[in-house]
Design a protein around this motif. Sequence first.
Motif, PDB file in Angstrom:
ATOM      1  N   ILE A 211       0.882  -1.176   0.000  1.00 46.89           N
ATOM      2  CA  ILE A 211       0.000   0.000   0.000  1.00 46.89           C
ATOM      3  C   ILE A 211       0.914   1.219   0.000  1.00 46.89           C
ATOM      4  O   ILE A 211       1.594   1.510   0.993  1.00 46.89           O
ATOM      5  CB  ILE A 211      -0.931   0.025   1.241  1.00 46.89           C
ATOM      6  N   ASN A 212       0.949   1.882  -1.145  1.00 49.26           N
ATOM      7  CA  ASN A 212       1.856   3.011  -1.318  1.00 49.26           C
ATOM      8  C   ASN A 212       1.131   4.116  -2.086  1.00 49.26           C
ATOM      9  O   ASN A 212      -0.061   3.995  -2.362  1.00 49.26           O
ATOM     10  CB  ASN A 212       3.127   2.547  -2.056  1.00 49.26           C
ATOM     11  N   LYS A 213       1.885   5.157  -2.442  1.00 52.37           N
ATOM     12  CA  LYS A 213       1.267   6.307  -3.119  1.00 52.37           C
ATOM     13  C   LYS A 213       0.497   5.869  -4.369  1.00 52.37           C
ATOM     14  O   LYS A 213      -0.646   6.276  -4.595  1.00 52.37           O
ATOM     15  CB  LYS A 213       2.407   7.264  -3.494  1.00 52.37           C
ATOM     16  N   LYS A 214       1.150   4.982  -5.156  1.00 43.68           N
ATOM     17  CA  LYS A 214       0.531   4.572  -6.429  1.00 43.68           C
ATOM     18  C   LYS A 214      -0.722   3.734  -6.199  1.00 43.68           C
ATOM     19  O   LYS A 214      -1.741   3.919  -6.860  1.00 43.68           O
ATOM     20  CB  LYS A 214       1.537   3.729  -7.235  1.00 43.68           C
ATOM     21  N   SER A 215      -0.623   2.770  -5.247  1.00 43.58           N
ATOM     22  CA  SER A 215      -1.792   1.905  -5.032  1.00 43.58           C
ATOM     23  C   SER A 215      -2.943   2.700  -4.414  1.00 43.58           C
ATOM     24  O   SER A 215      -4.109   2.492  -4.757  1.00 43.58           O
ATOM     25  CB  SER A 215      -1.432   0.677  -4.186  1.00 43.58           C
ATOM     26  N   ILE A 216      -2.619   3.657  -3.542  1.00 39.22           N
ATOM     27  CA  ILE A 216      -3.675   4.486  -2.942  1.00 39.22           C
ATOM     28  C   ILE A 216      -4.381   5.303  -4.033  1.00 39.22           C
ATOM     29  O   ILE A 216      -5.606   5.435  -4.037  1.00 39.22           O
ATOM     30  CB  ILE A 216      -3.091   5.381  -1.827  1.00 39.22           C
ATOM     31  N   ALA A 217      -3.587   5.790  -5.000  1.00 36.13           N
ATOM     32  CA  ALA A 217      -4.178   6.586  -6.089  1.00 36.13           C
ATOM     33  C   ALA A 217      -5.199   5.768  -6.878  1.00 36.13           C
ATOM     34  O   ALA A 217      -6.167   6.312  -7.419  1.00 36.13           O
ATOM     35  CB  ALA A 217      -3.072   7.091  -7.008  1.00 36.13           C
ATOM     36  N   LYS A 218      -4.988   4.438  -6.930  1.00 30.86           N
ATOM     37  CA  LYS A 218      -5.912   3.585  -7.706  1.00 30.86           C
ATOM     38  C   LYS A 218      -7.208   3.285  -6.947  1.00 30.86           C
ATOM     39  O   LYS A 218      -8.171   2.812  -7.525  1.00 30.86           O
ATOM     40  CB  LYS A 218      -5.221   2.249  -8.033  1.00 30.86           C
ATOM     41  N   MET A 219      -7.206   3.501  -5.626  1.00 36.73           N
ATOM     42  CA  MET A 219      -8.361   3.086  -4.806  1.00 36.73           C
ATOM     43  C   MET A 219      -9.555   4.007  -5.007  1.00 36.73           C
ATOM     44  O   MET A 219      -9.415   5.155  -5.397  1.00 36.73           O
ATOM     45  CB  MET A 219      -7.958   3.085  -3.316  1.00 36.73           C
ATOM     46  N   LYS A 220     -10.726   3.455  -4.671  1.00 39.96           N
ATOM     47  CA  LYS A 220     -11.972   4.229  -4.743  1.00 39.96           C
ATOM     48  C   LYS A 220     -11.975   5.339  -3.699  1.00 39.96           C
ATOM     49  O   LYS A 220     -11.436   5.156  -2.601  1.00 39.96           O
ATOM     50  CB  LYS A 220     -13.161   3.314  -4.413  1.00 39.96           C
ATOM     51  N   GLN A 221     -12.631   6.421  -4.028  1.00 40.76           N
ATOM     52  CA  GLN A 221     -12.839   7.475  -3.039  1.00 40.76           C
ATOM     53  C   GLN A 221     -13.689   6.906  -1.887  1.00 40.76           C
ATOM     54  O   GLN A 221     -14.688   6.233  -2.139  1.00 40.76           O
ATOM     55  CB  GLN A 221     -13.563   8.646  -3.728  1.00 40.76           C
ATOM     56  N   GLY A 222     -13.277   7.129  -0.656  1.00 41.70           N
ATOM     57  CA  GLY A 222     -14.065   6.657   0.495  1.00 41.70           C
ATOM     58  C   GLY A 222     -13.791   5.214   0.874  1.00 41.70           C
ATOM     59  O   GLY A 222     -14.511   4.633   1.685  1.00 41.70           O
ATOM     60  N   VAL A 223     -12.724   4.631   0.338  1.00 36.13           N
ATOM     61  CA  VAL A 223     -12.376   3.226   0.627  1.00 36.13           C
ATOM     62  C   VAL A 223     -12.042   3.043   2.120  1.00 36.13           C
ATOM     63  O   VAL A 223     -11.557   3.983   2.775  1.00 36.13           O
ATOM     64  CB  VAL A 223     -11.178   2.791  -0.275  1.00 36.13           C
ATOM     65  N   TYR A 224     -12.343   1.846   2.621  1.00 37.24           N
ATOM     66  CA  TYR A 224     -11.956   1.485   3.996  1.00 37.24           C
ATOM     67  C   TYR A 224     -10.761   0.534   3.909  1.00 37.24           C
ATOM     68  O   TYR A 224     -10.784  -0.429   3.141  1.00 37.24           O
ATOM     69  CB  TYR A 224     -13.116   0.806   4.738  1.00 37.24           C
ATOM     70  N   LEU A 225      -9.737   0.810   4.695  1.00 39.65           N
ATOM     71  CA  LEU A 225      -8.528  -0.021   4.678  1.00 39.65           C
ATOM     72  C   LEU A 225      -8.312  -0.605   6.072  1.00 39.65           C
ATOM     73  O   LEU A 225      -8.344   0.130   7.070  1.00 39.65           O
ATOM     74  CB  LEU A 225      -7.316   0.845   4.282  1.00 39.65           C
ATOM     75  N   VAL A 226      -8.097  -1.915   6.123  1.00 40.74           N
ATOM     76  CA  VAL A 226      -7.859  -2.580   7.412  1.00 40.74           C
ATOM     77  C   VAL A 226      -6.550  -3.360   7.311  1.00 40.74           C
ATOM     78  O   VAL A 226      -6.328  -4.109   6.350  1.00 40.74           O
ATOM     79  CB  VAL A 226      -9.021  -3.553   7.756  1.00 40.74           C
ATOM     80  N   ASN A 227      -5.680  -3.174   8.290  1.00 47.40           N
ATOM     81  CA  ASN A 227      -4.424  -3.936   8.310  1.00 47.40           C
ATOM     82  C   ASN A 227      -4.244  -4.593   9.676  1.00 47.40           C
ATOM     83  O   ASN A 227      -3.984  -3.924  10.678  1.00 47.40           O
ATOM     84  CB  ASN A 227      -3.225  -3.041   7.995  1.00 47.40           C
ATOM     85  N   THR A 228      -4.398  -5.922   9.694  1.00 47.59           N
ATOM     86  CA  THR A 228      -4.098  -6.681  10.915  1.00 47.59           C
ATOM     87  C   THR A 228      -2.906  -7.598  10.664  1.00 47.59           C
ATOM     88  O   THR A 228      -2.683  -8.534  11.422  1.00 47.59           O
ATOM     89  CB  THR A 228      -5.302  -7.558  11.337  1.00 47.59           C
ATOM     90  N   SER A 229      -2.162  -7.344   9.589  1.00 42.28           N
ATOM     91  CA  SER A 229      -1.110  -8.298   9.218  1.00 42.28           C
ATOM     92  C   SER A 229       0.265  -7.840   9.727  1.00 42.28           C
ATOM     93  O   SER A 229       0.709  -8.306  10.777  1.00 42.28           O
ATOM     94  CB  SER A 229      -1.128  -8.509   7.702  1.00 42.28           C
ATOM     95  N   ARG A 230       0.915  -6.963   9.005  1.00 41.35           N
ATOM     96  CA  ARG A 230       2.170  -6.376   9.474  1.00 41.35           C
ATOM     97  C   ARG A 230       2.214  -4.925   9.023  1.00 41.35           C
ATOM     98  O   ARG A 230       1.817  -4.601   7.903  1.00 41.35           O
ATOM     99  CB  ARG A 230       3.389  -7.125   8.914  1.00 41.35           C
ATOM    100  N   GLY A 231       2.763  -4.063   9.899  1.00 39.37           N
ATOM    101  CA  GLY A 231       2.723  -2.622   9.652  1.00 39.37           C
ATOM    102  C   GLY A 231       3.369  -2.213   8.346  1.00 39.37           C
ATOM    103  O   GLY A 231       2.844  -1.358   7.622  1.00 39.37           O
ATOM    104  N   ALA A 232       4.506  -2.837   8.026  1.00 39.44           N
ATOM    105  CA  ALA A 232       5.272  -2.383   6.872  1.00 39.44           C
ATOM    106  C   ALA A 232       4.642  -2.782   5.533  1.00 39.44           C
ATOM    107  O   ALA A 232       5.195  -2.493   4.473  1.00 39.44           O
ATOM    108  CB  ALA A 232       6.711  -2.888   6.954  1.00 39.44           C
ATOM    109  N   LEU A 233       3.475  -3.403   5.564  1.00 41.07           N
ATOM    110  CA  LEU A 233       2.744  -3.591   4.300  1.00 41.07           C
ATOM    111  C   LEU A 233       2.275  -2.231   3.776  1.00 41.07           C
ATOM    112  O   LEU A 233       2.015  -2.063   2.595  1.00 41.07           O
ATOM    113  CB  LEU A 233       1.522  -4.499   4.501  1.00 41.07           C
ATOM    114  N   ILE A 234       2.172  -1.273   4.704  1.00 34.29           N
ATOM    115  CA  ILE A 234       1.683   0.067   4.338  1.00 34.29           C
ATOM    116  C   ILE A 234       2.811   1.085   4.478  1.00 34.29           C
ATOM    117  O   ILE A 234       3.502   1.111   5.494  1.00 34.29           O
ATOM    118  CB  ILE A 234       0.514   0.491   5.260  1.00 34.29           C
ATOM    119  N   ASP A 235       2.982   1.909   3.440  1.00 31.68           N
ATOM    120  CA  ASP A 235       3.880   3.053   3.546  1.00 31.68           C
ATOM    121  C   ASP A 235       3.114   4.130   4.324  1.00 31.68           C
ATOM    122  O   ASP A 235       2.195   4.758   3.784  1.00 31.68           O
ATOM    123  CB  ASP A 235       4.241   3.517   2.122  1.00 31.68           C
ATOM    124  N   SER A 236       3.482   4.316   5.581  1.00 33.23           N
ATOM    125  CA  SER A 236       2.695   5.181   6.475  1.00 33.23           C
ATOM    126  C   SER A 236       2.637   6.635   5.982  1.00 33.23           C
ATOM    127  O   SER A 236       1.612   7.307   6.133  1.00 33.23           O
ATOM    128  CB  SER A 236       3.275   5.156   7.895  1.00 33.23           C
TER     129      SER A 236
END
Length: 325
Positions: A211-236
Amino acid sequence: MKIAFYGTKPYDRAKFEPMAQTYGFLIHFIEMPCNAETIFLAKGYDAICIFVNDHIDAYMIDELCKMRVKAILLRSAGYNHVDLKAAKDRIHVLRVPGYSPEAVAEYAAGLLLSVNRCIHKAFYRARDFNMNINGFMGVDLYQKTAGIVGTGKIGQAMIRILKGFGMDILAYDPYPNDKLPVEYVTLDELFSQSDVISLHCPLMKETKHIINKKSIAKMKQGVYLVNTSRGALIDSEALIDGLVAGKFGGVGLDVYEEEEGIFYEDCSNHIVMDEVLARLMTFPNVLITSHMGFFTKEAMDAIALQTMENAYAIENELPLVNKVL
Ligand code: NAI
């Protein structure tokens, strides 16, 4: 078998102490985390037992080998916190896979419900007899699309739960499972078509900052994101930019990139120096918890039992079914 048990919390001791007695193992419970300074406490022990924020690097593995420690027993399913290359053929690394996928999936669903319907905030208002519901409007999950990244044990449990809500499920996994009631799509399709995205893949080189700048740009407006896996999957940092831009309906995080020294600790009287985490906490639509998706009675029982079984297998030279490498 003598085990040096790092990062002990009261609930660990309560579960592991009686179990170790049954197996005839001696456990030395150490409250400190396992790091370069504390690794020497493992001298004289056959194995160390560590949790998710004890990072074991090549130097520490060298020291463990010098001290003739035979095994690293992980009290977790994930194993991204051990330098496996350095450990290969020198020290056993064993984990506890699938101890309770439901525990984590149910928690992920809980985060989604809370952040969507503001249950955590409504509690505080109601407690003060402020019964105003302004600002708490959520969305129906029924007939919305959920994107599941990683359809292993936890991903599958999450699929079962979200199906129960009447959601359509898209999934991405390099190893698709054709028995699941989902439509496998590319990661890009999942990002662009999902109303809810839930991460259930392990942290590896390929999945870091999935989950990074590019992937966030592709997401729908108002999307819900849940991460219970590992923090570094997401570029904070990218997540913060997305939040500032108003991209997300809500974000539920049980994990964070830099948990060490903060998660599982009481920092309420300290000035937290992690500016990124502090910034994330300021968003009204972000809910952060302290890596506790695993924390149910059933899961803790299973973690303690599987860890003891792993130690027993080493002691008795049995096949190491939970060996990471
Ligand atoms: P699992 O091994 O059963 O499933 C992982 C799935 O991810 C597999 O199907 C695998 O093919 C898939 N995968 C591998 N590479 C991928 C990629 N590049 N993209 C998408 N999917 C990929 O693991 P399980 O038990 O479902 O756990 C998943 C993760 O959940 C663990 O690795 C751990 O990081 C995390 N976890 C978090 C806990 C918490 O307390 N918050 C507790 C337990 C696990």
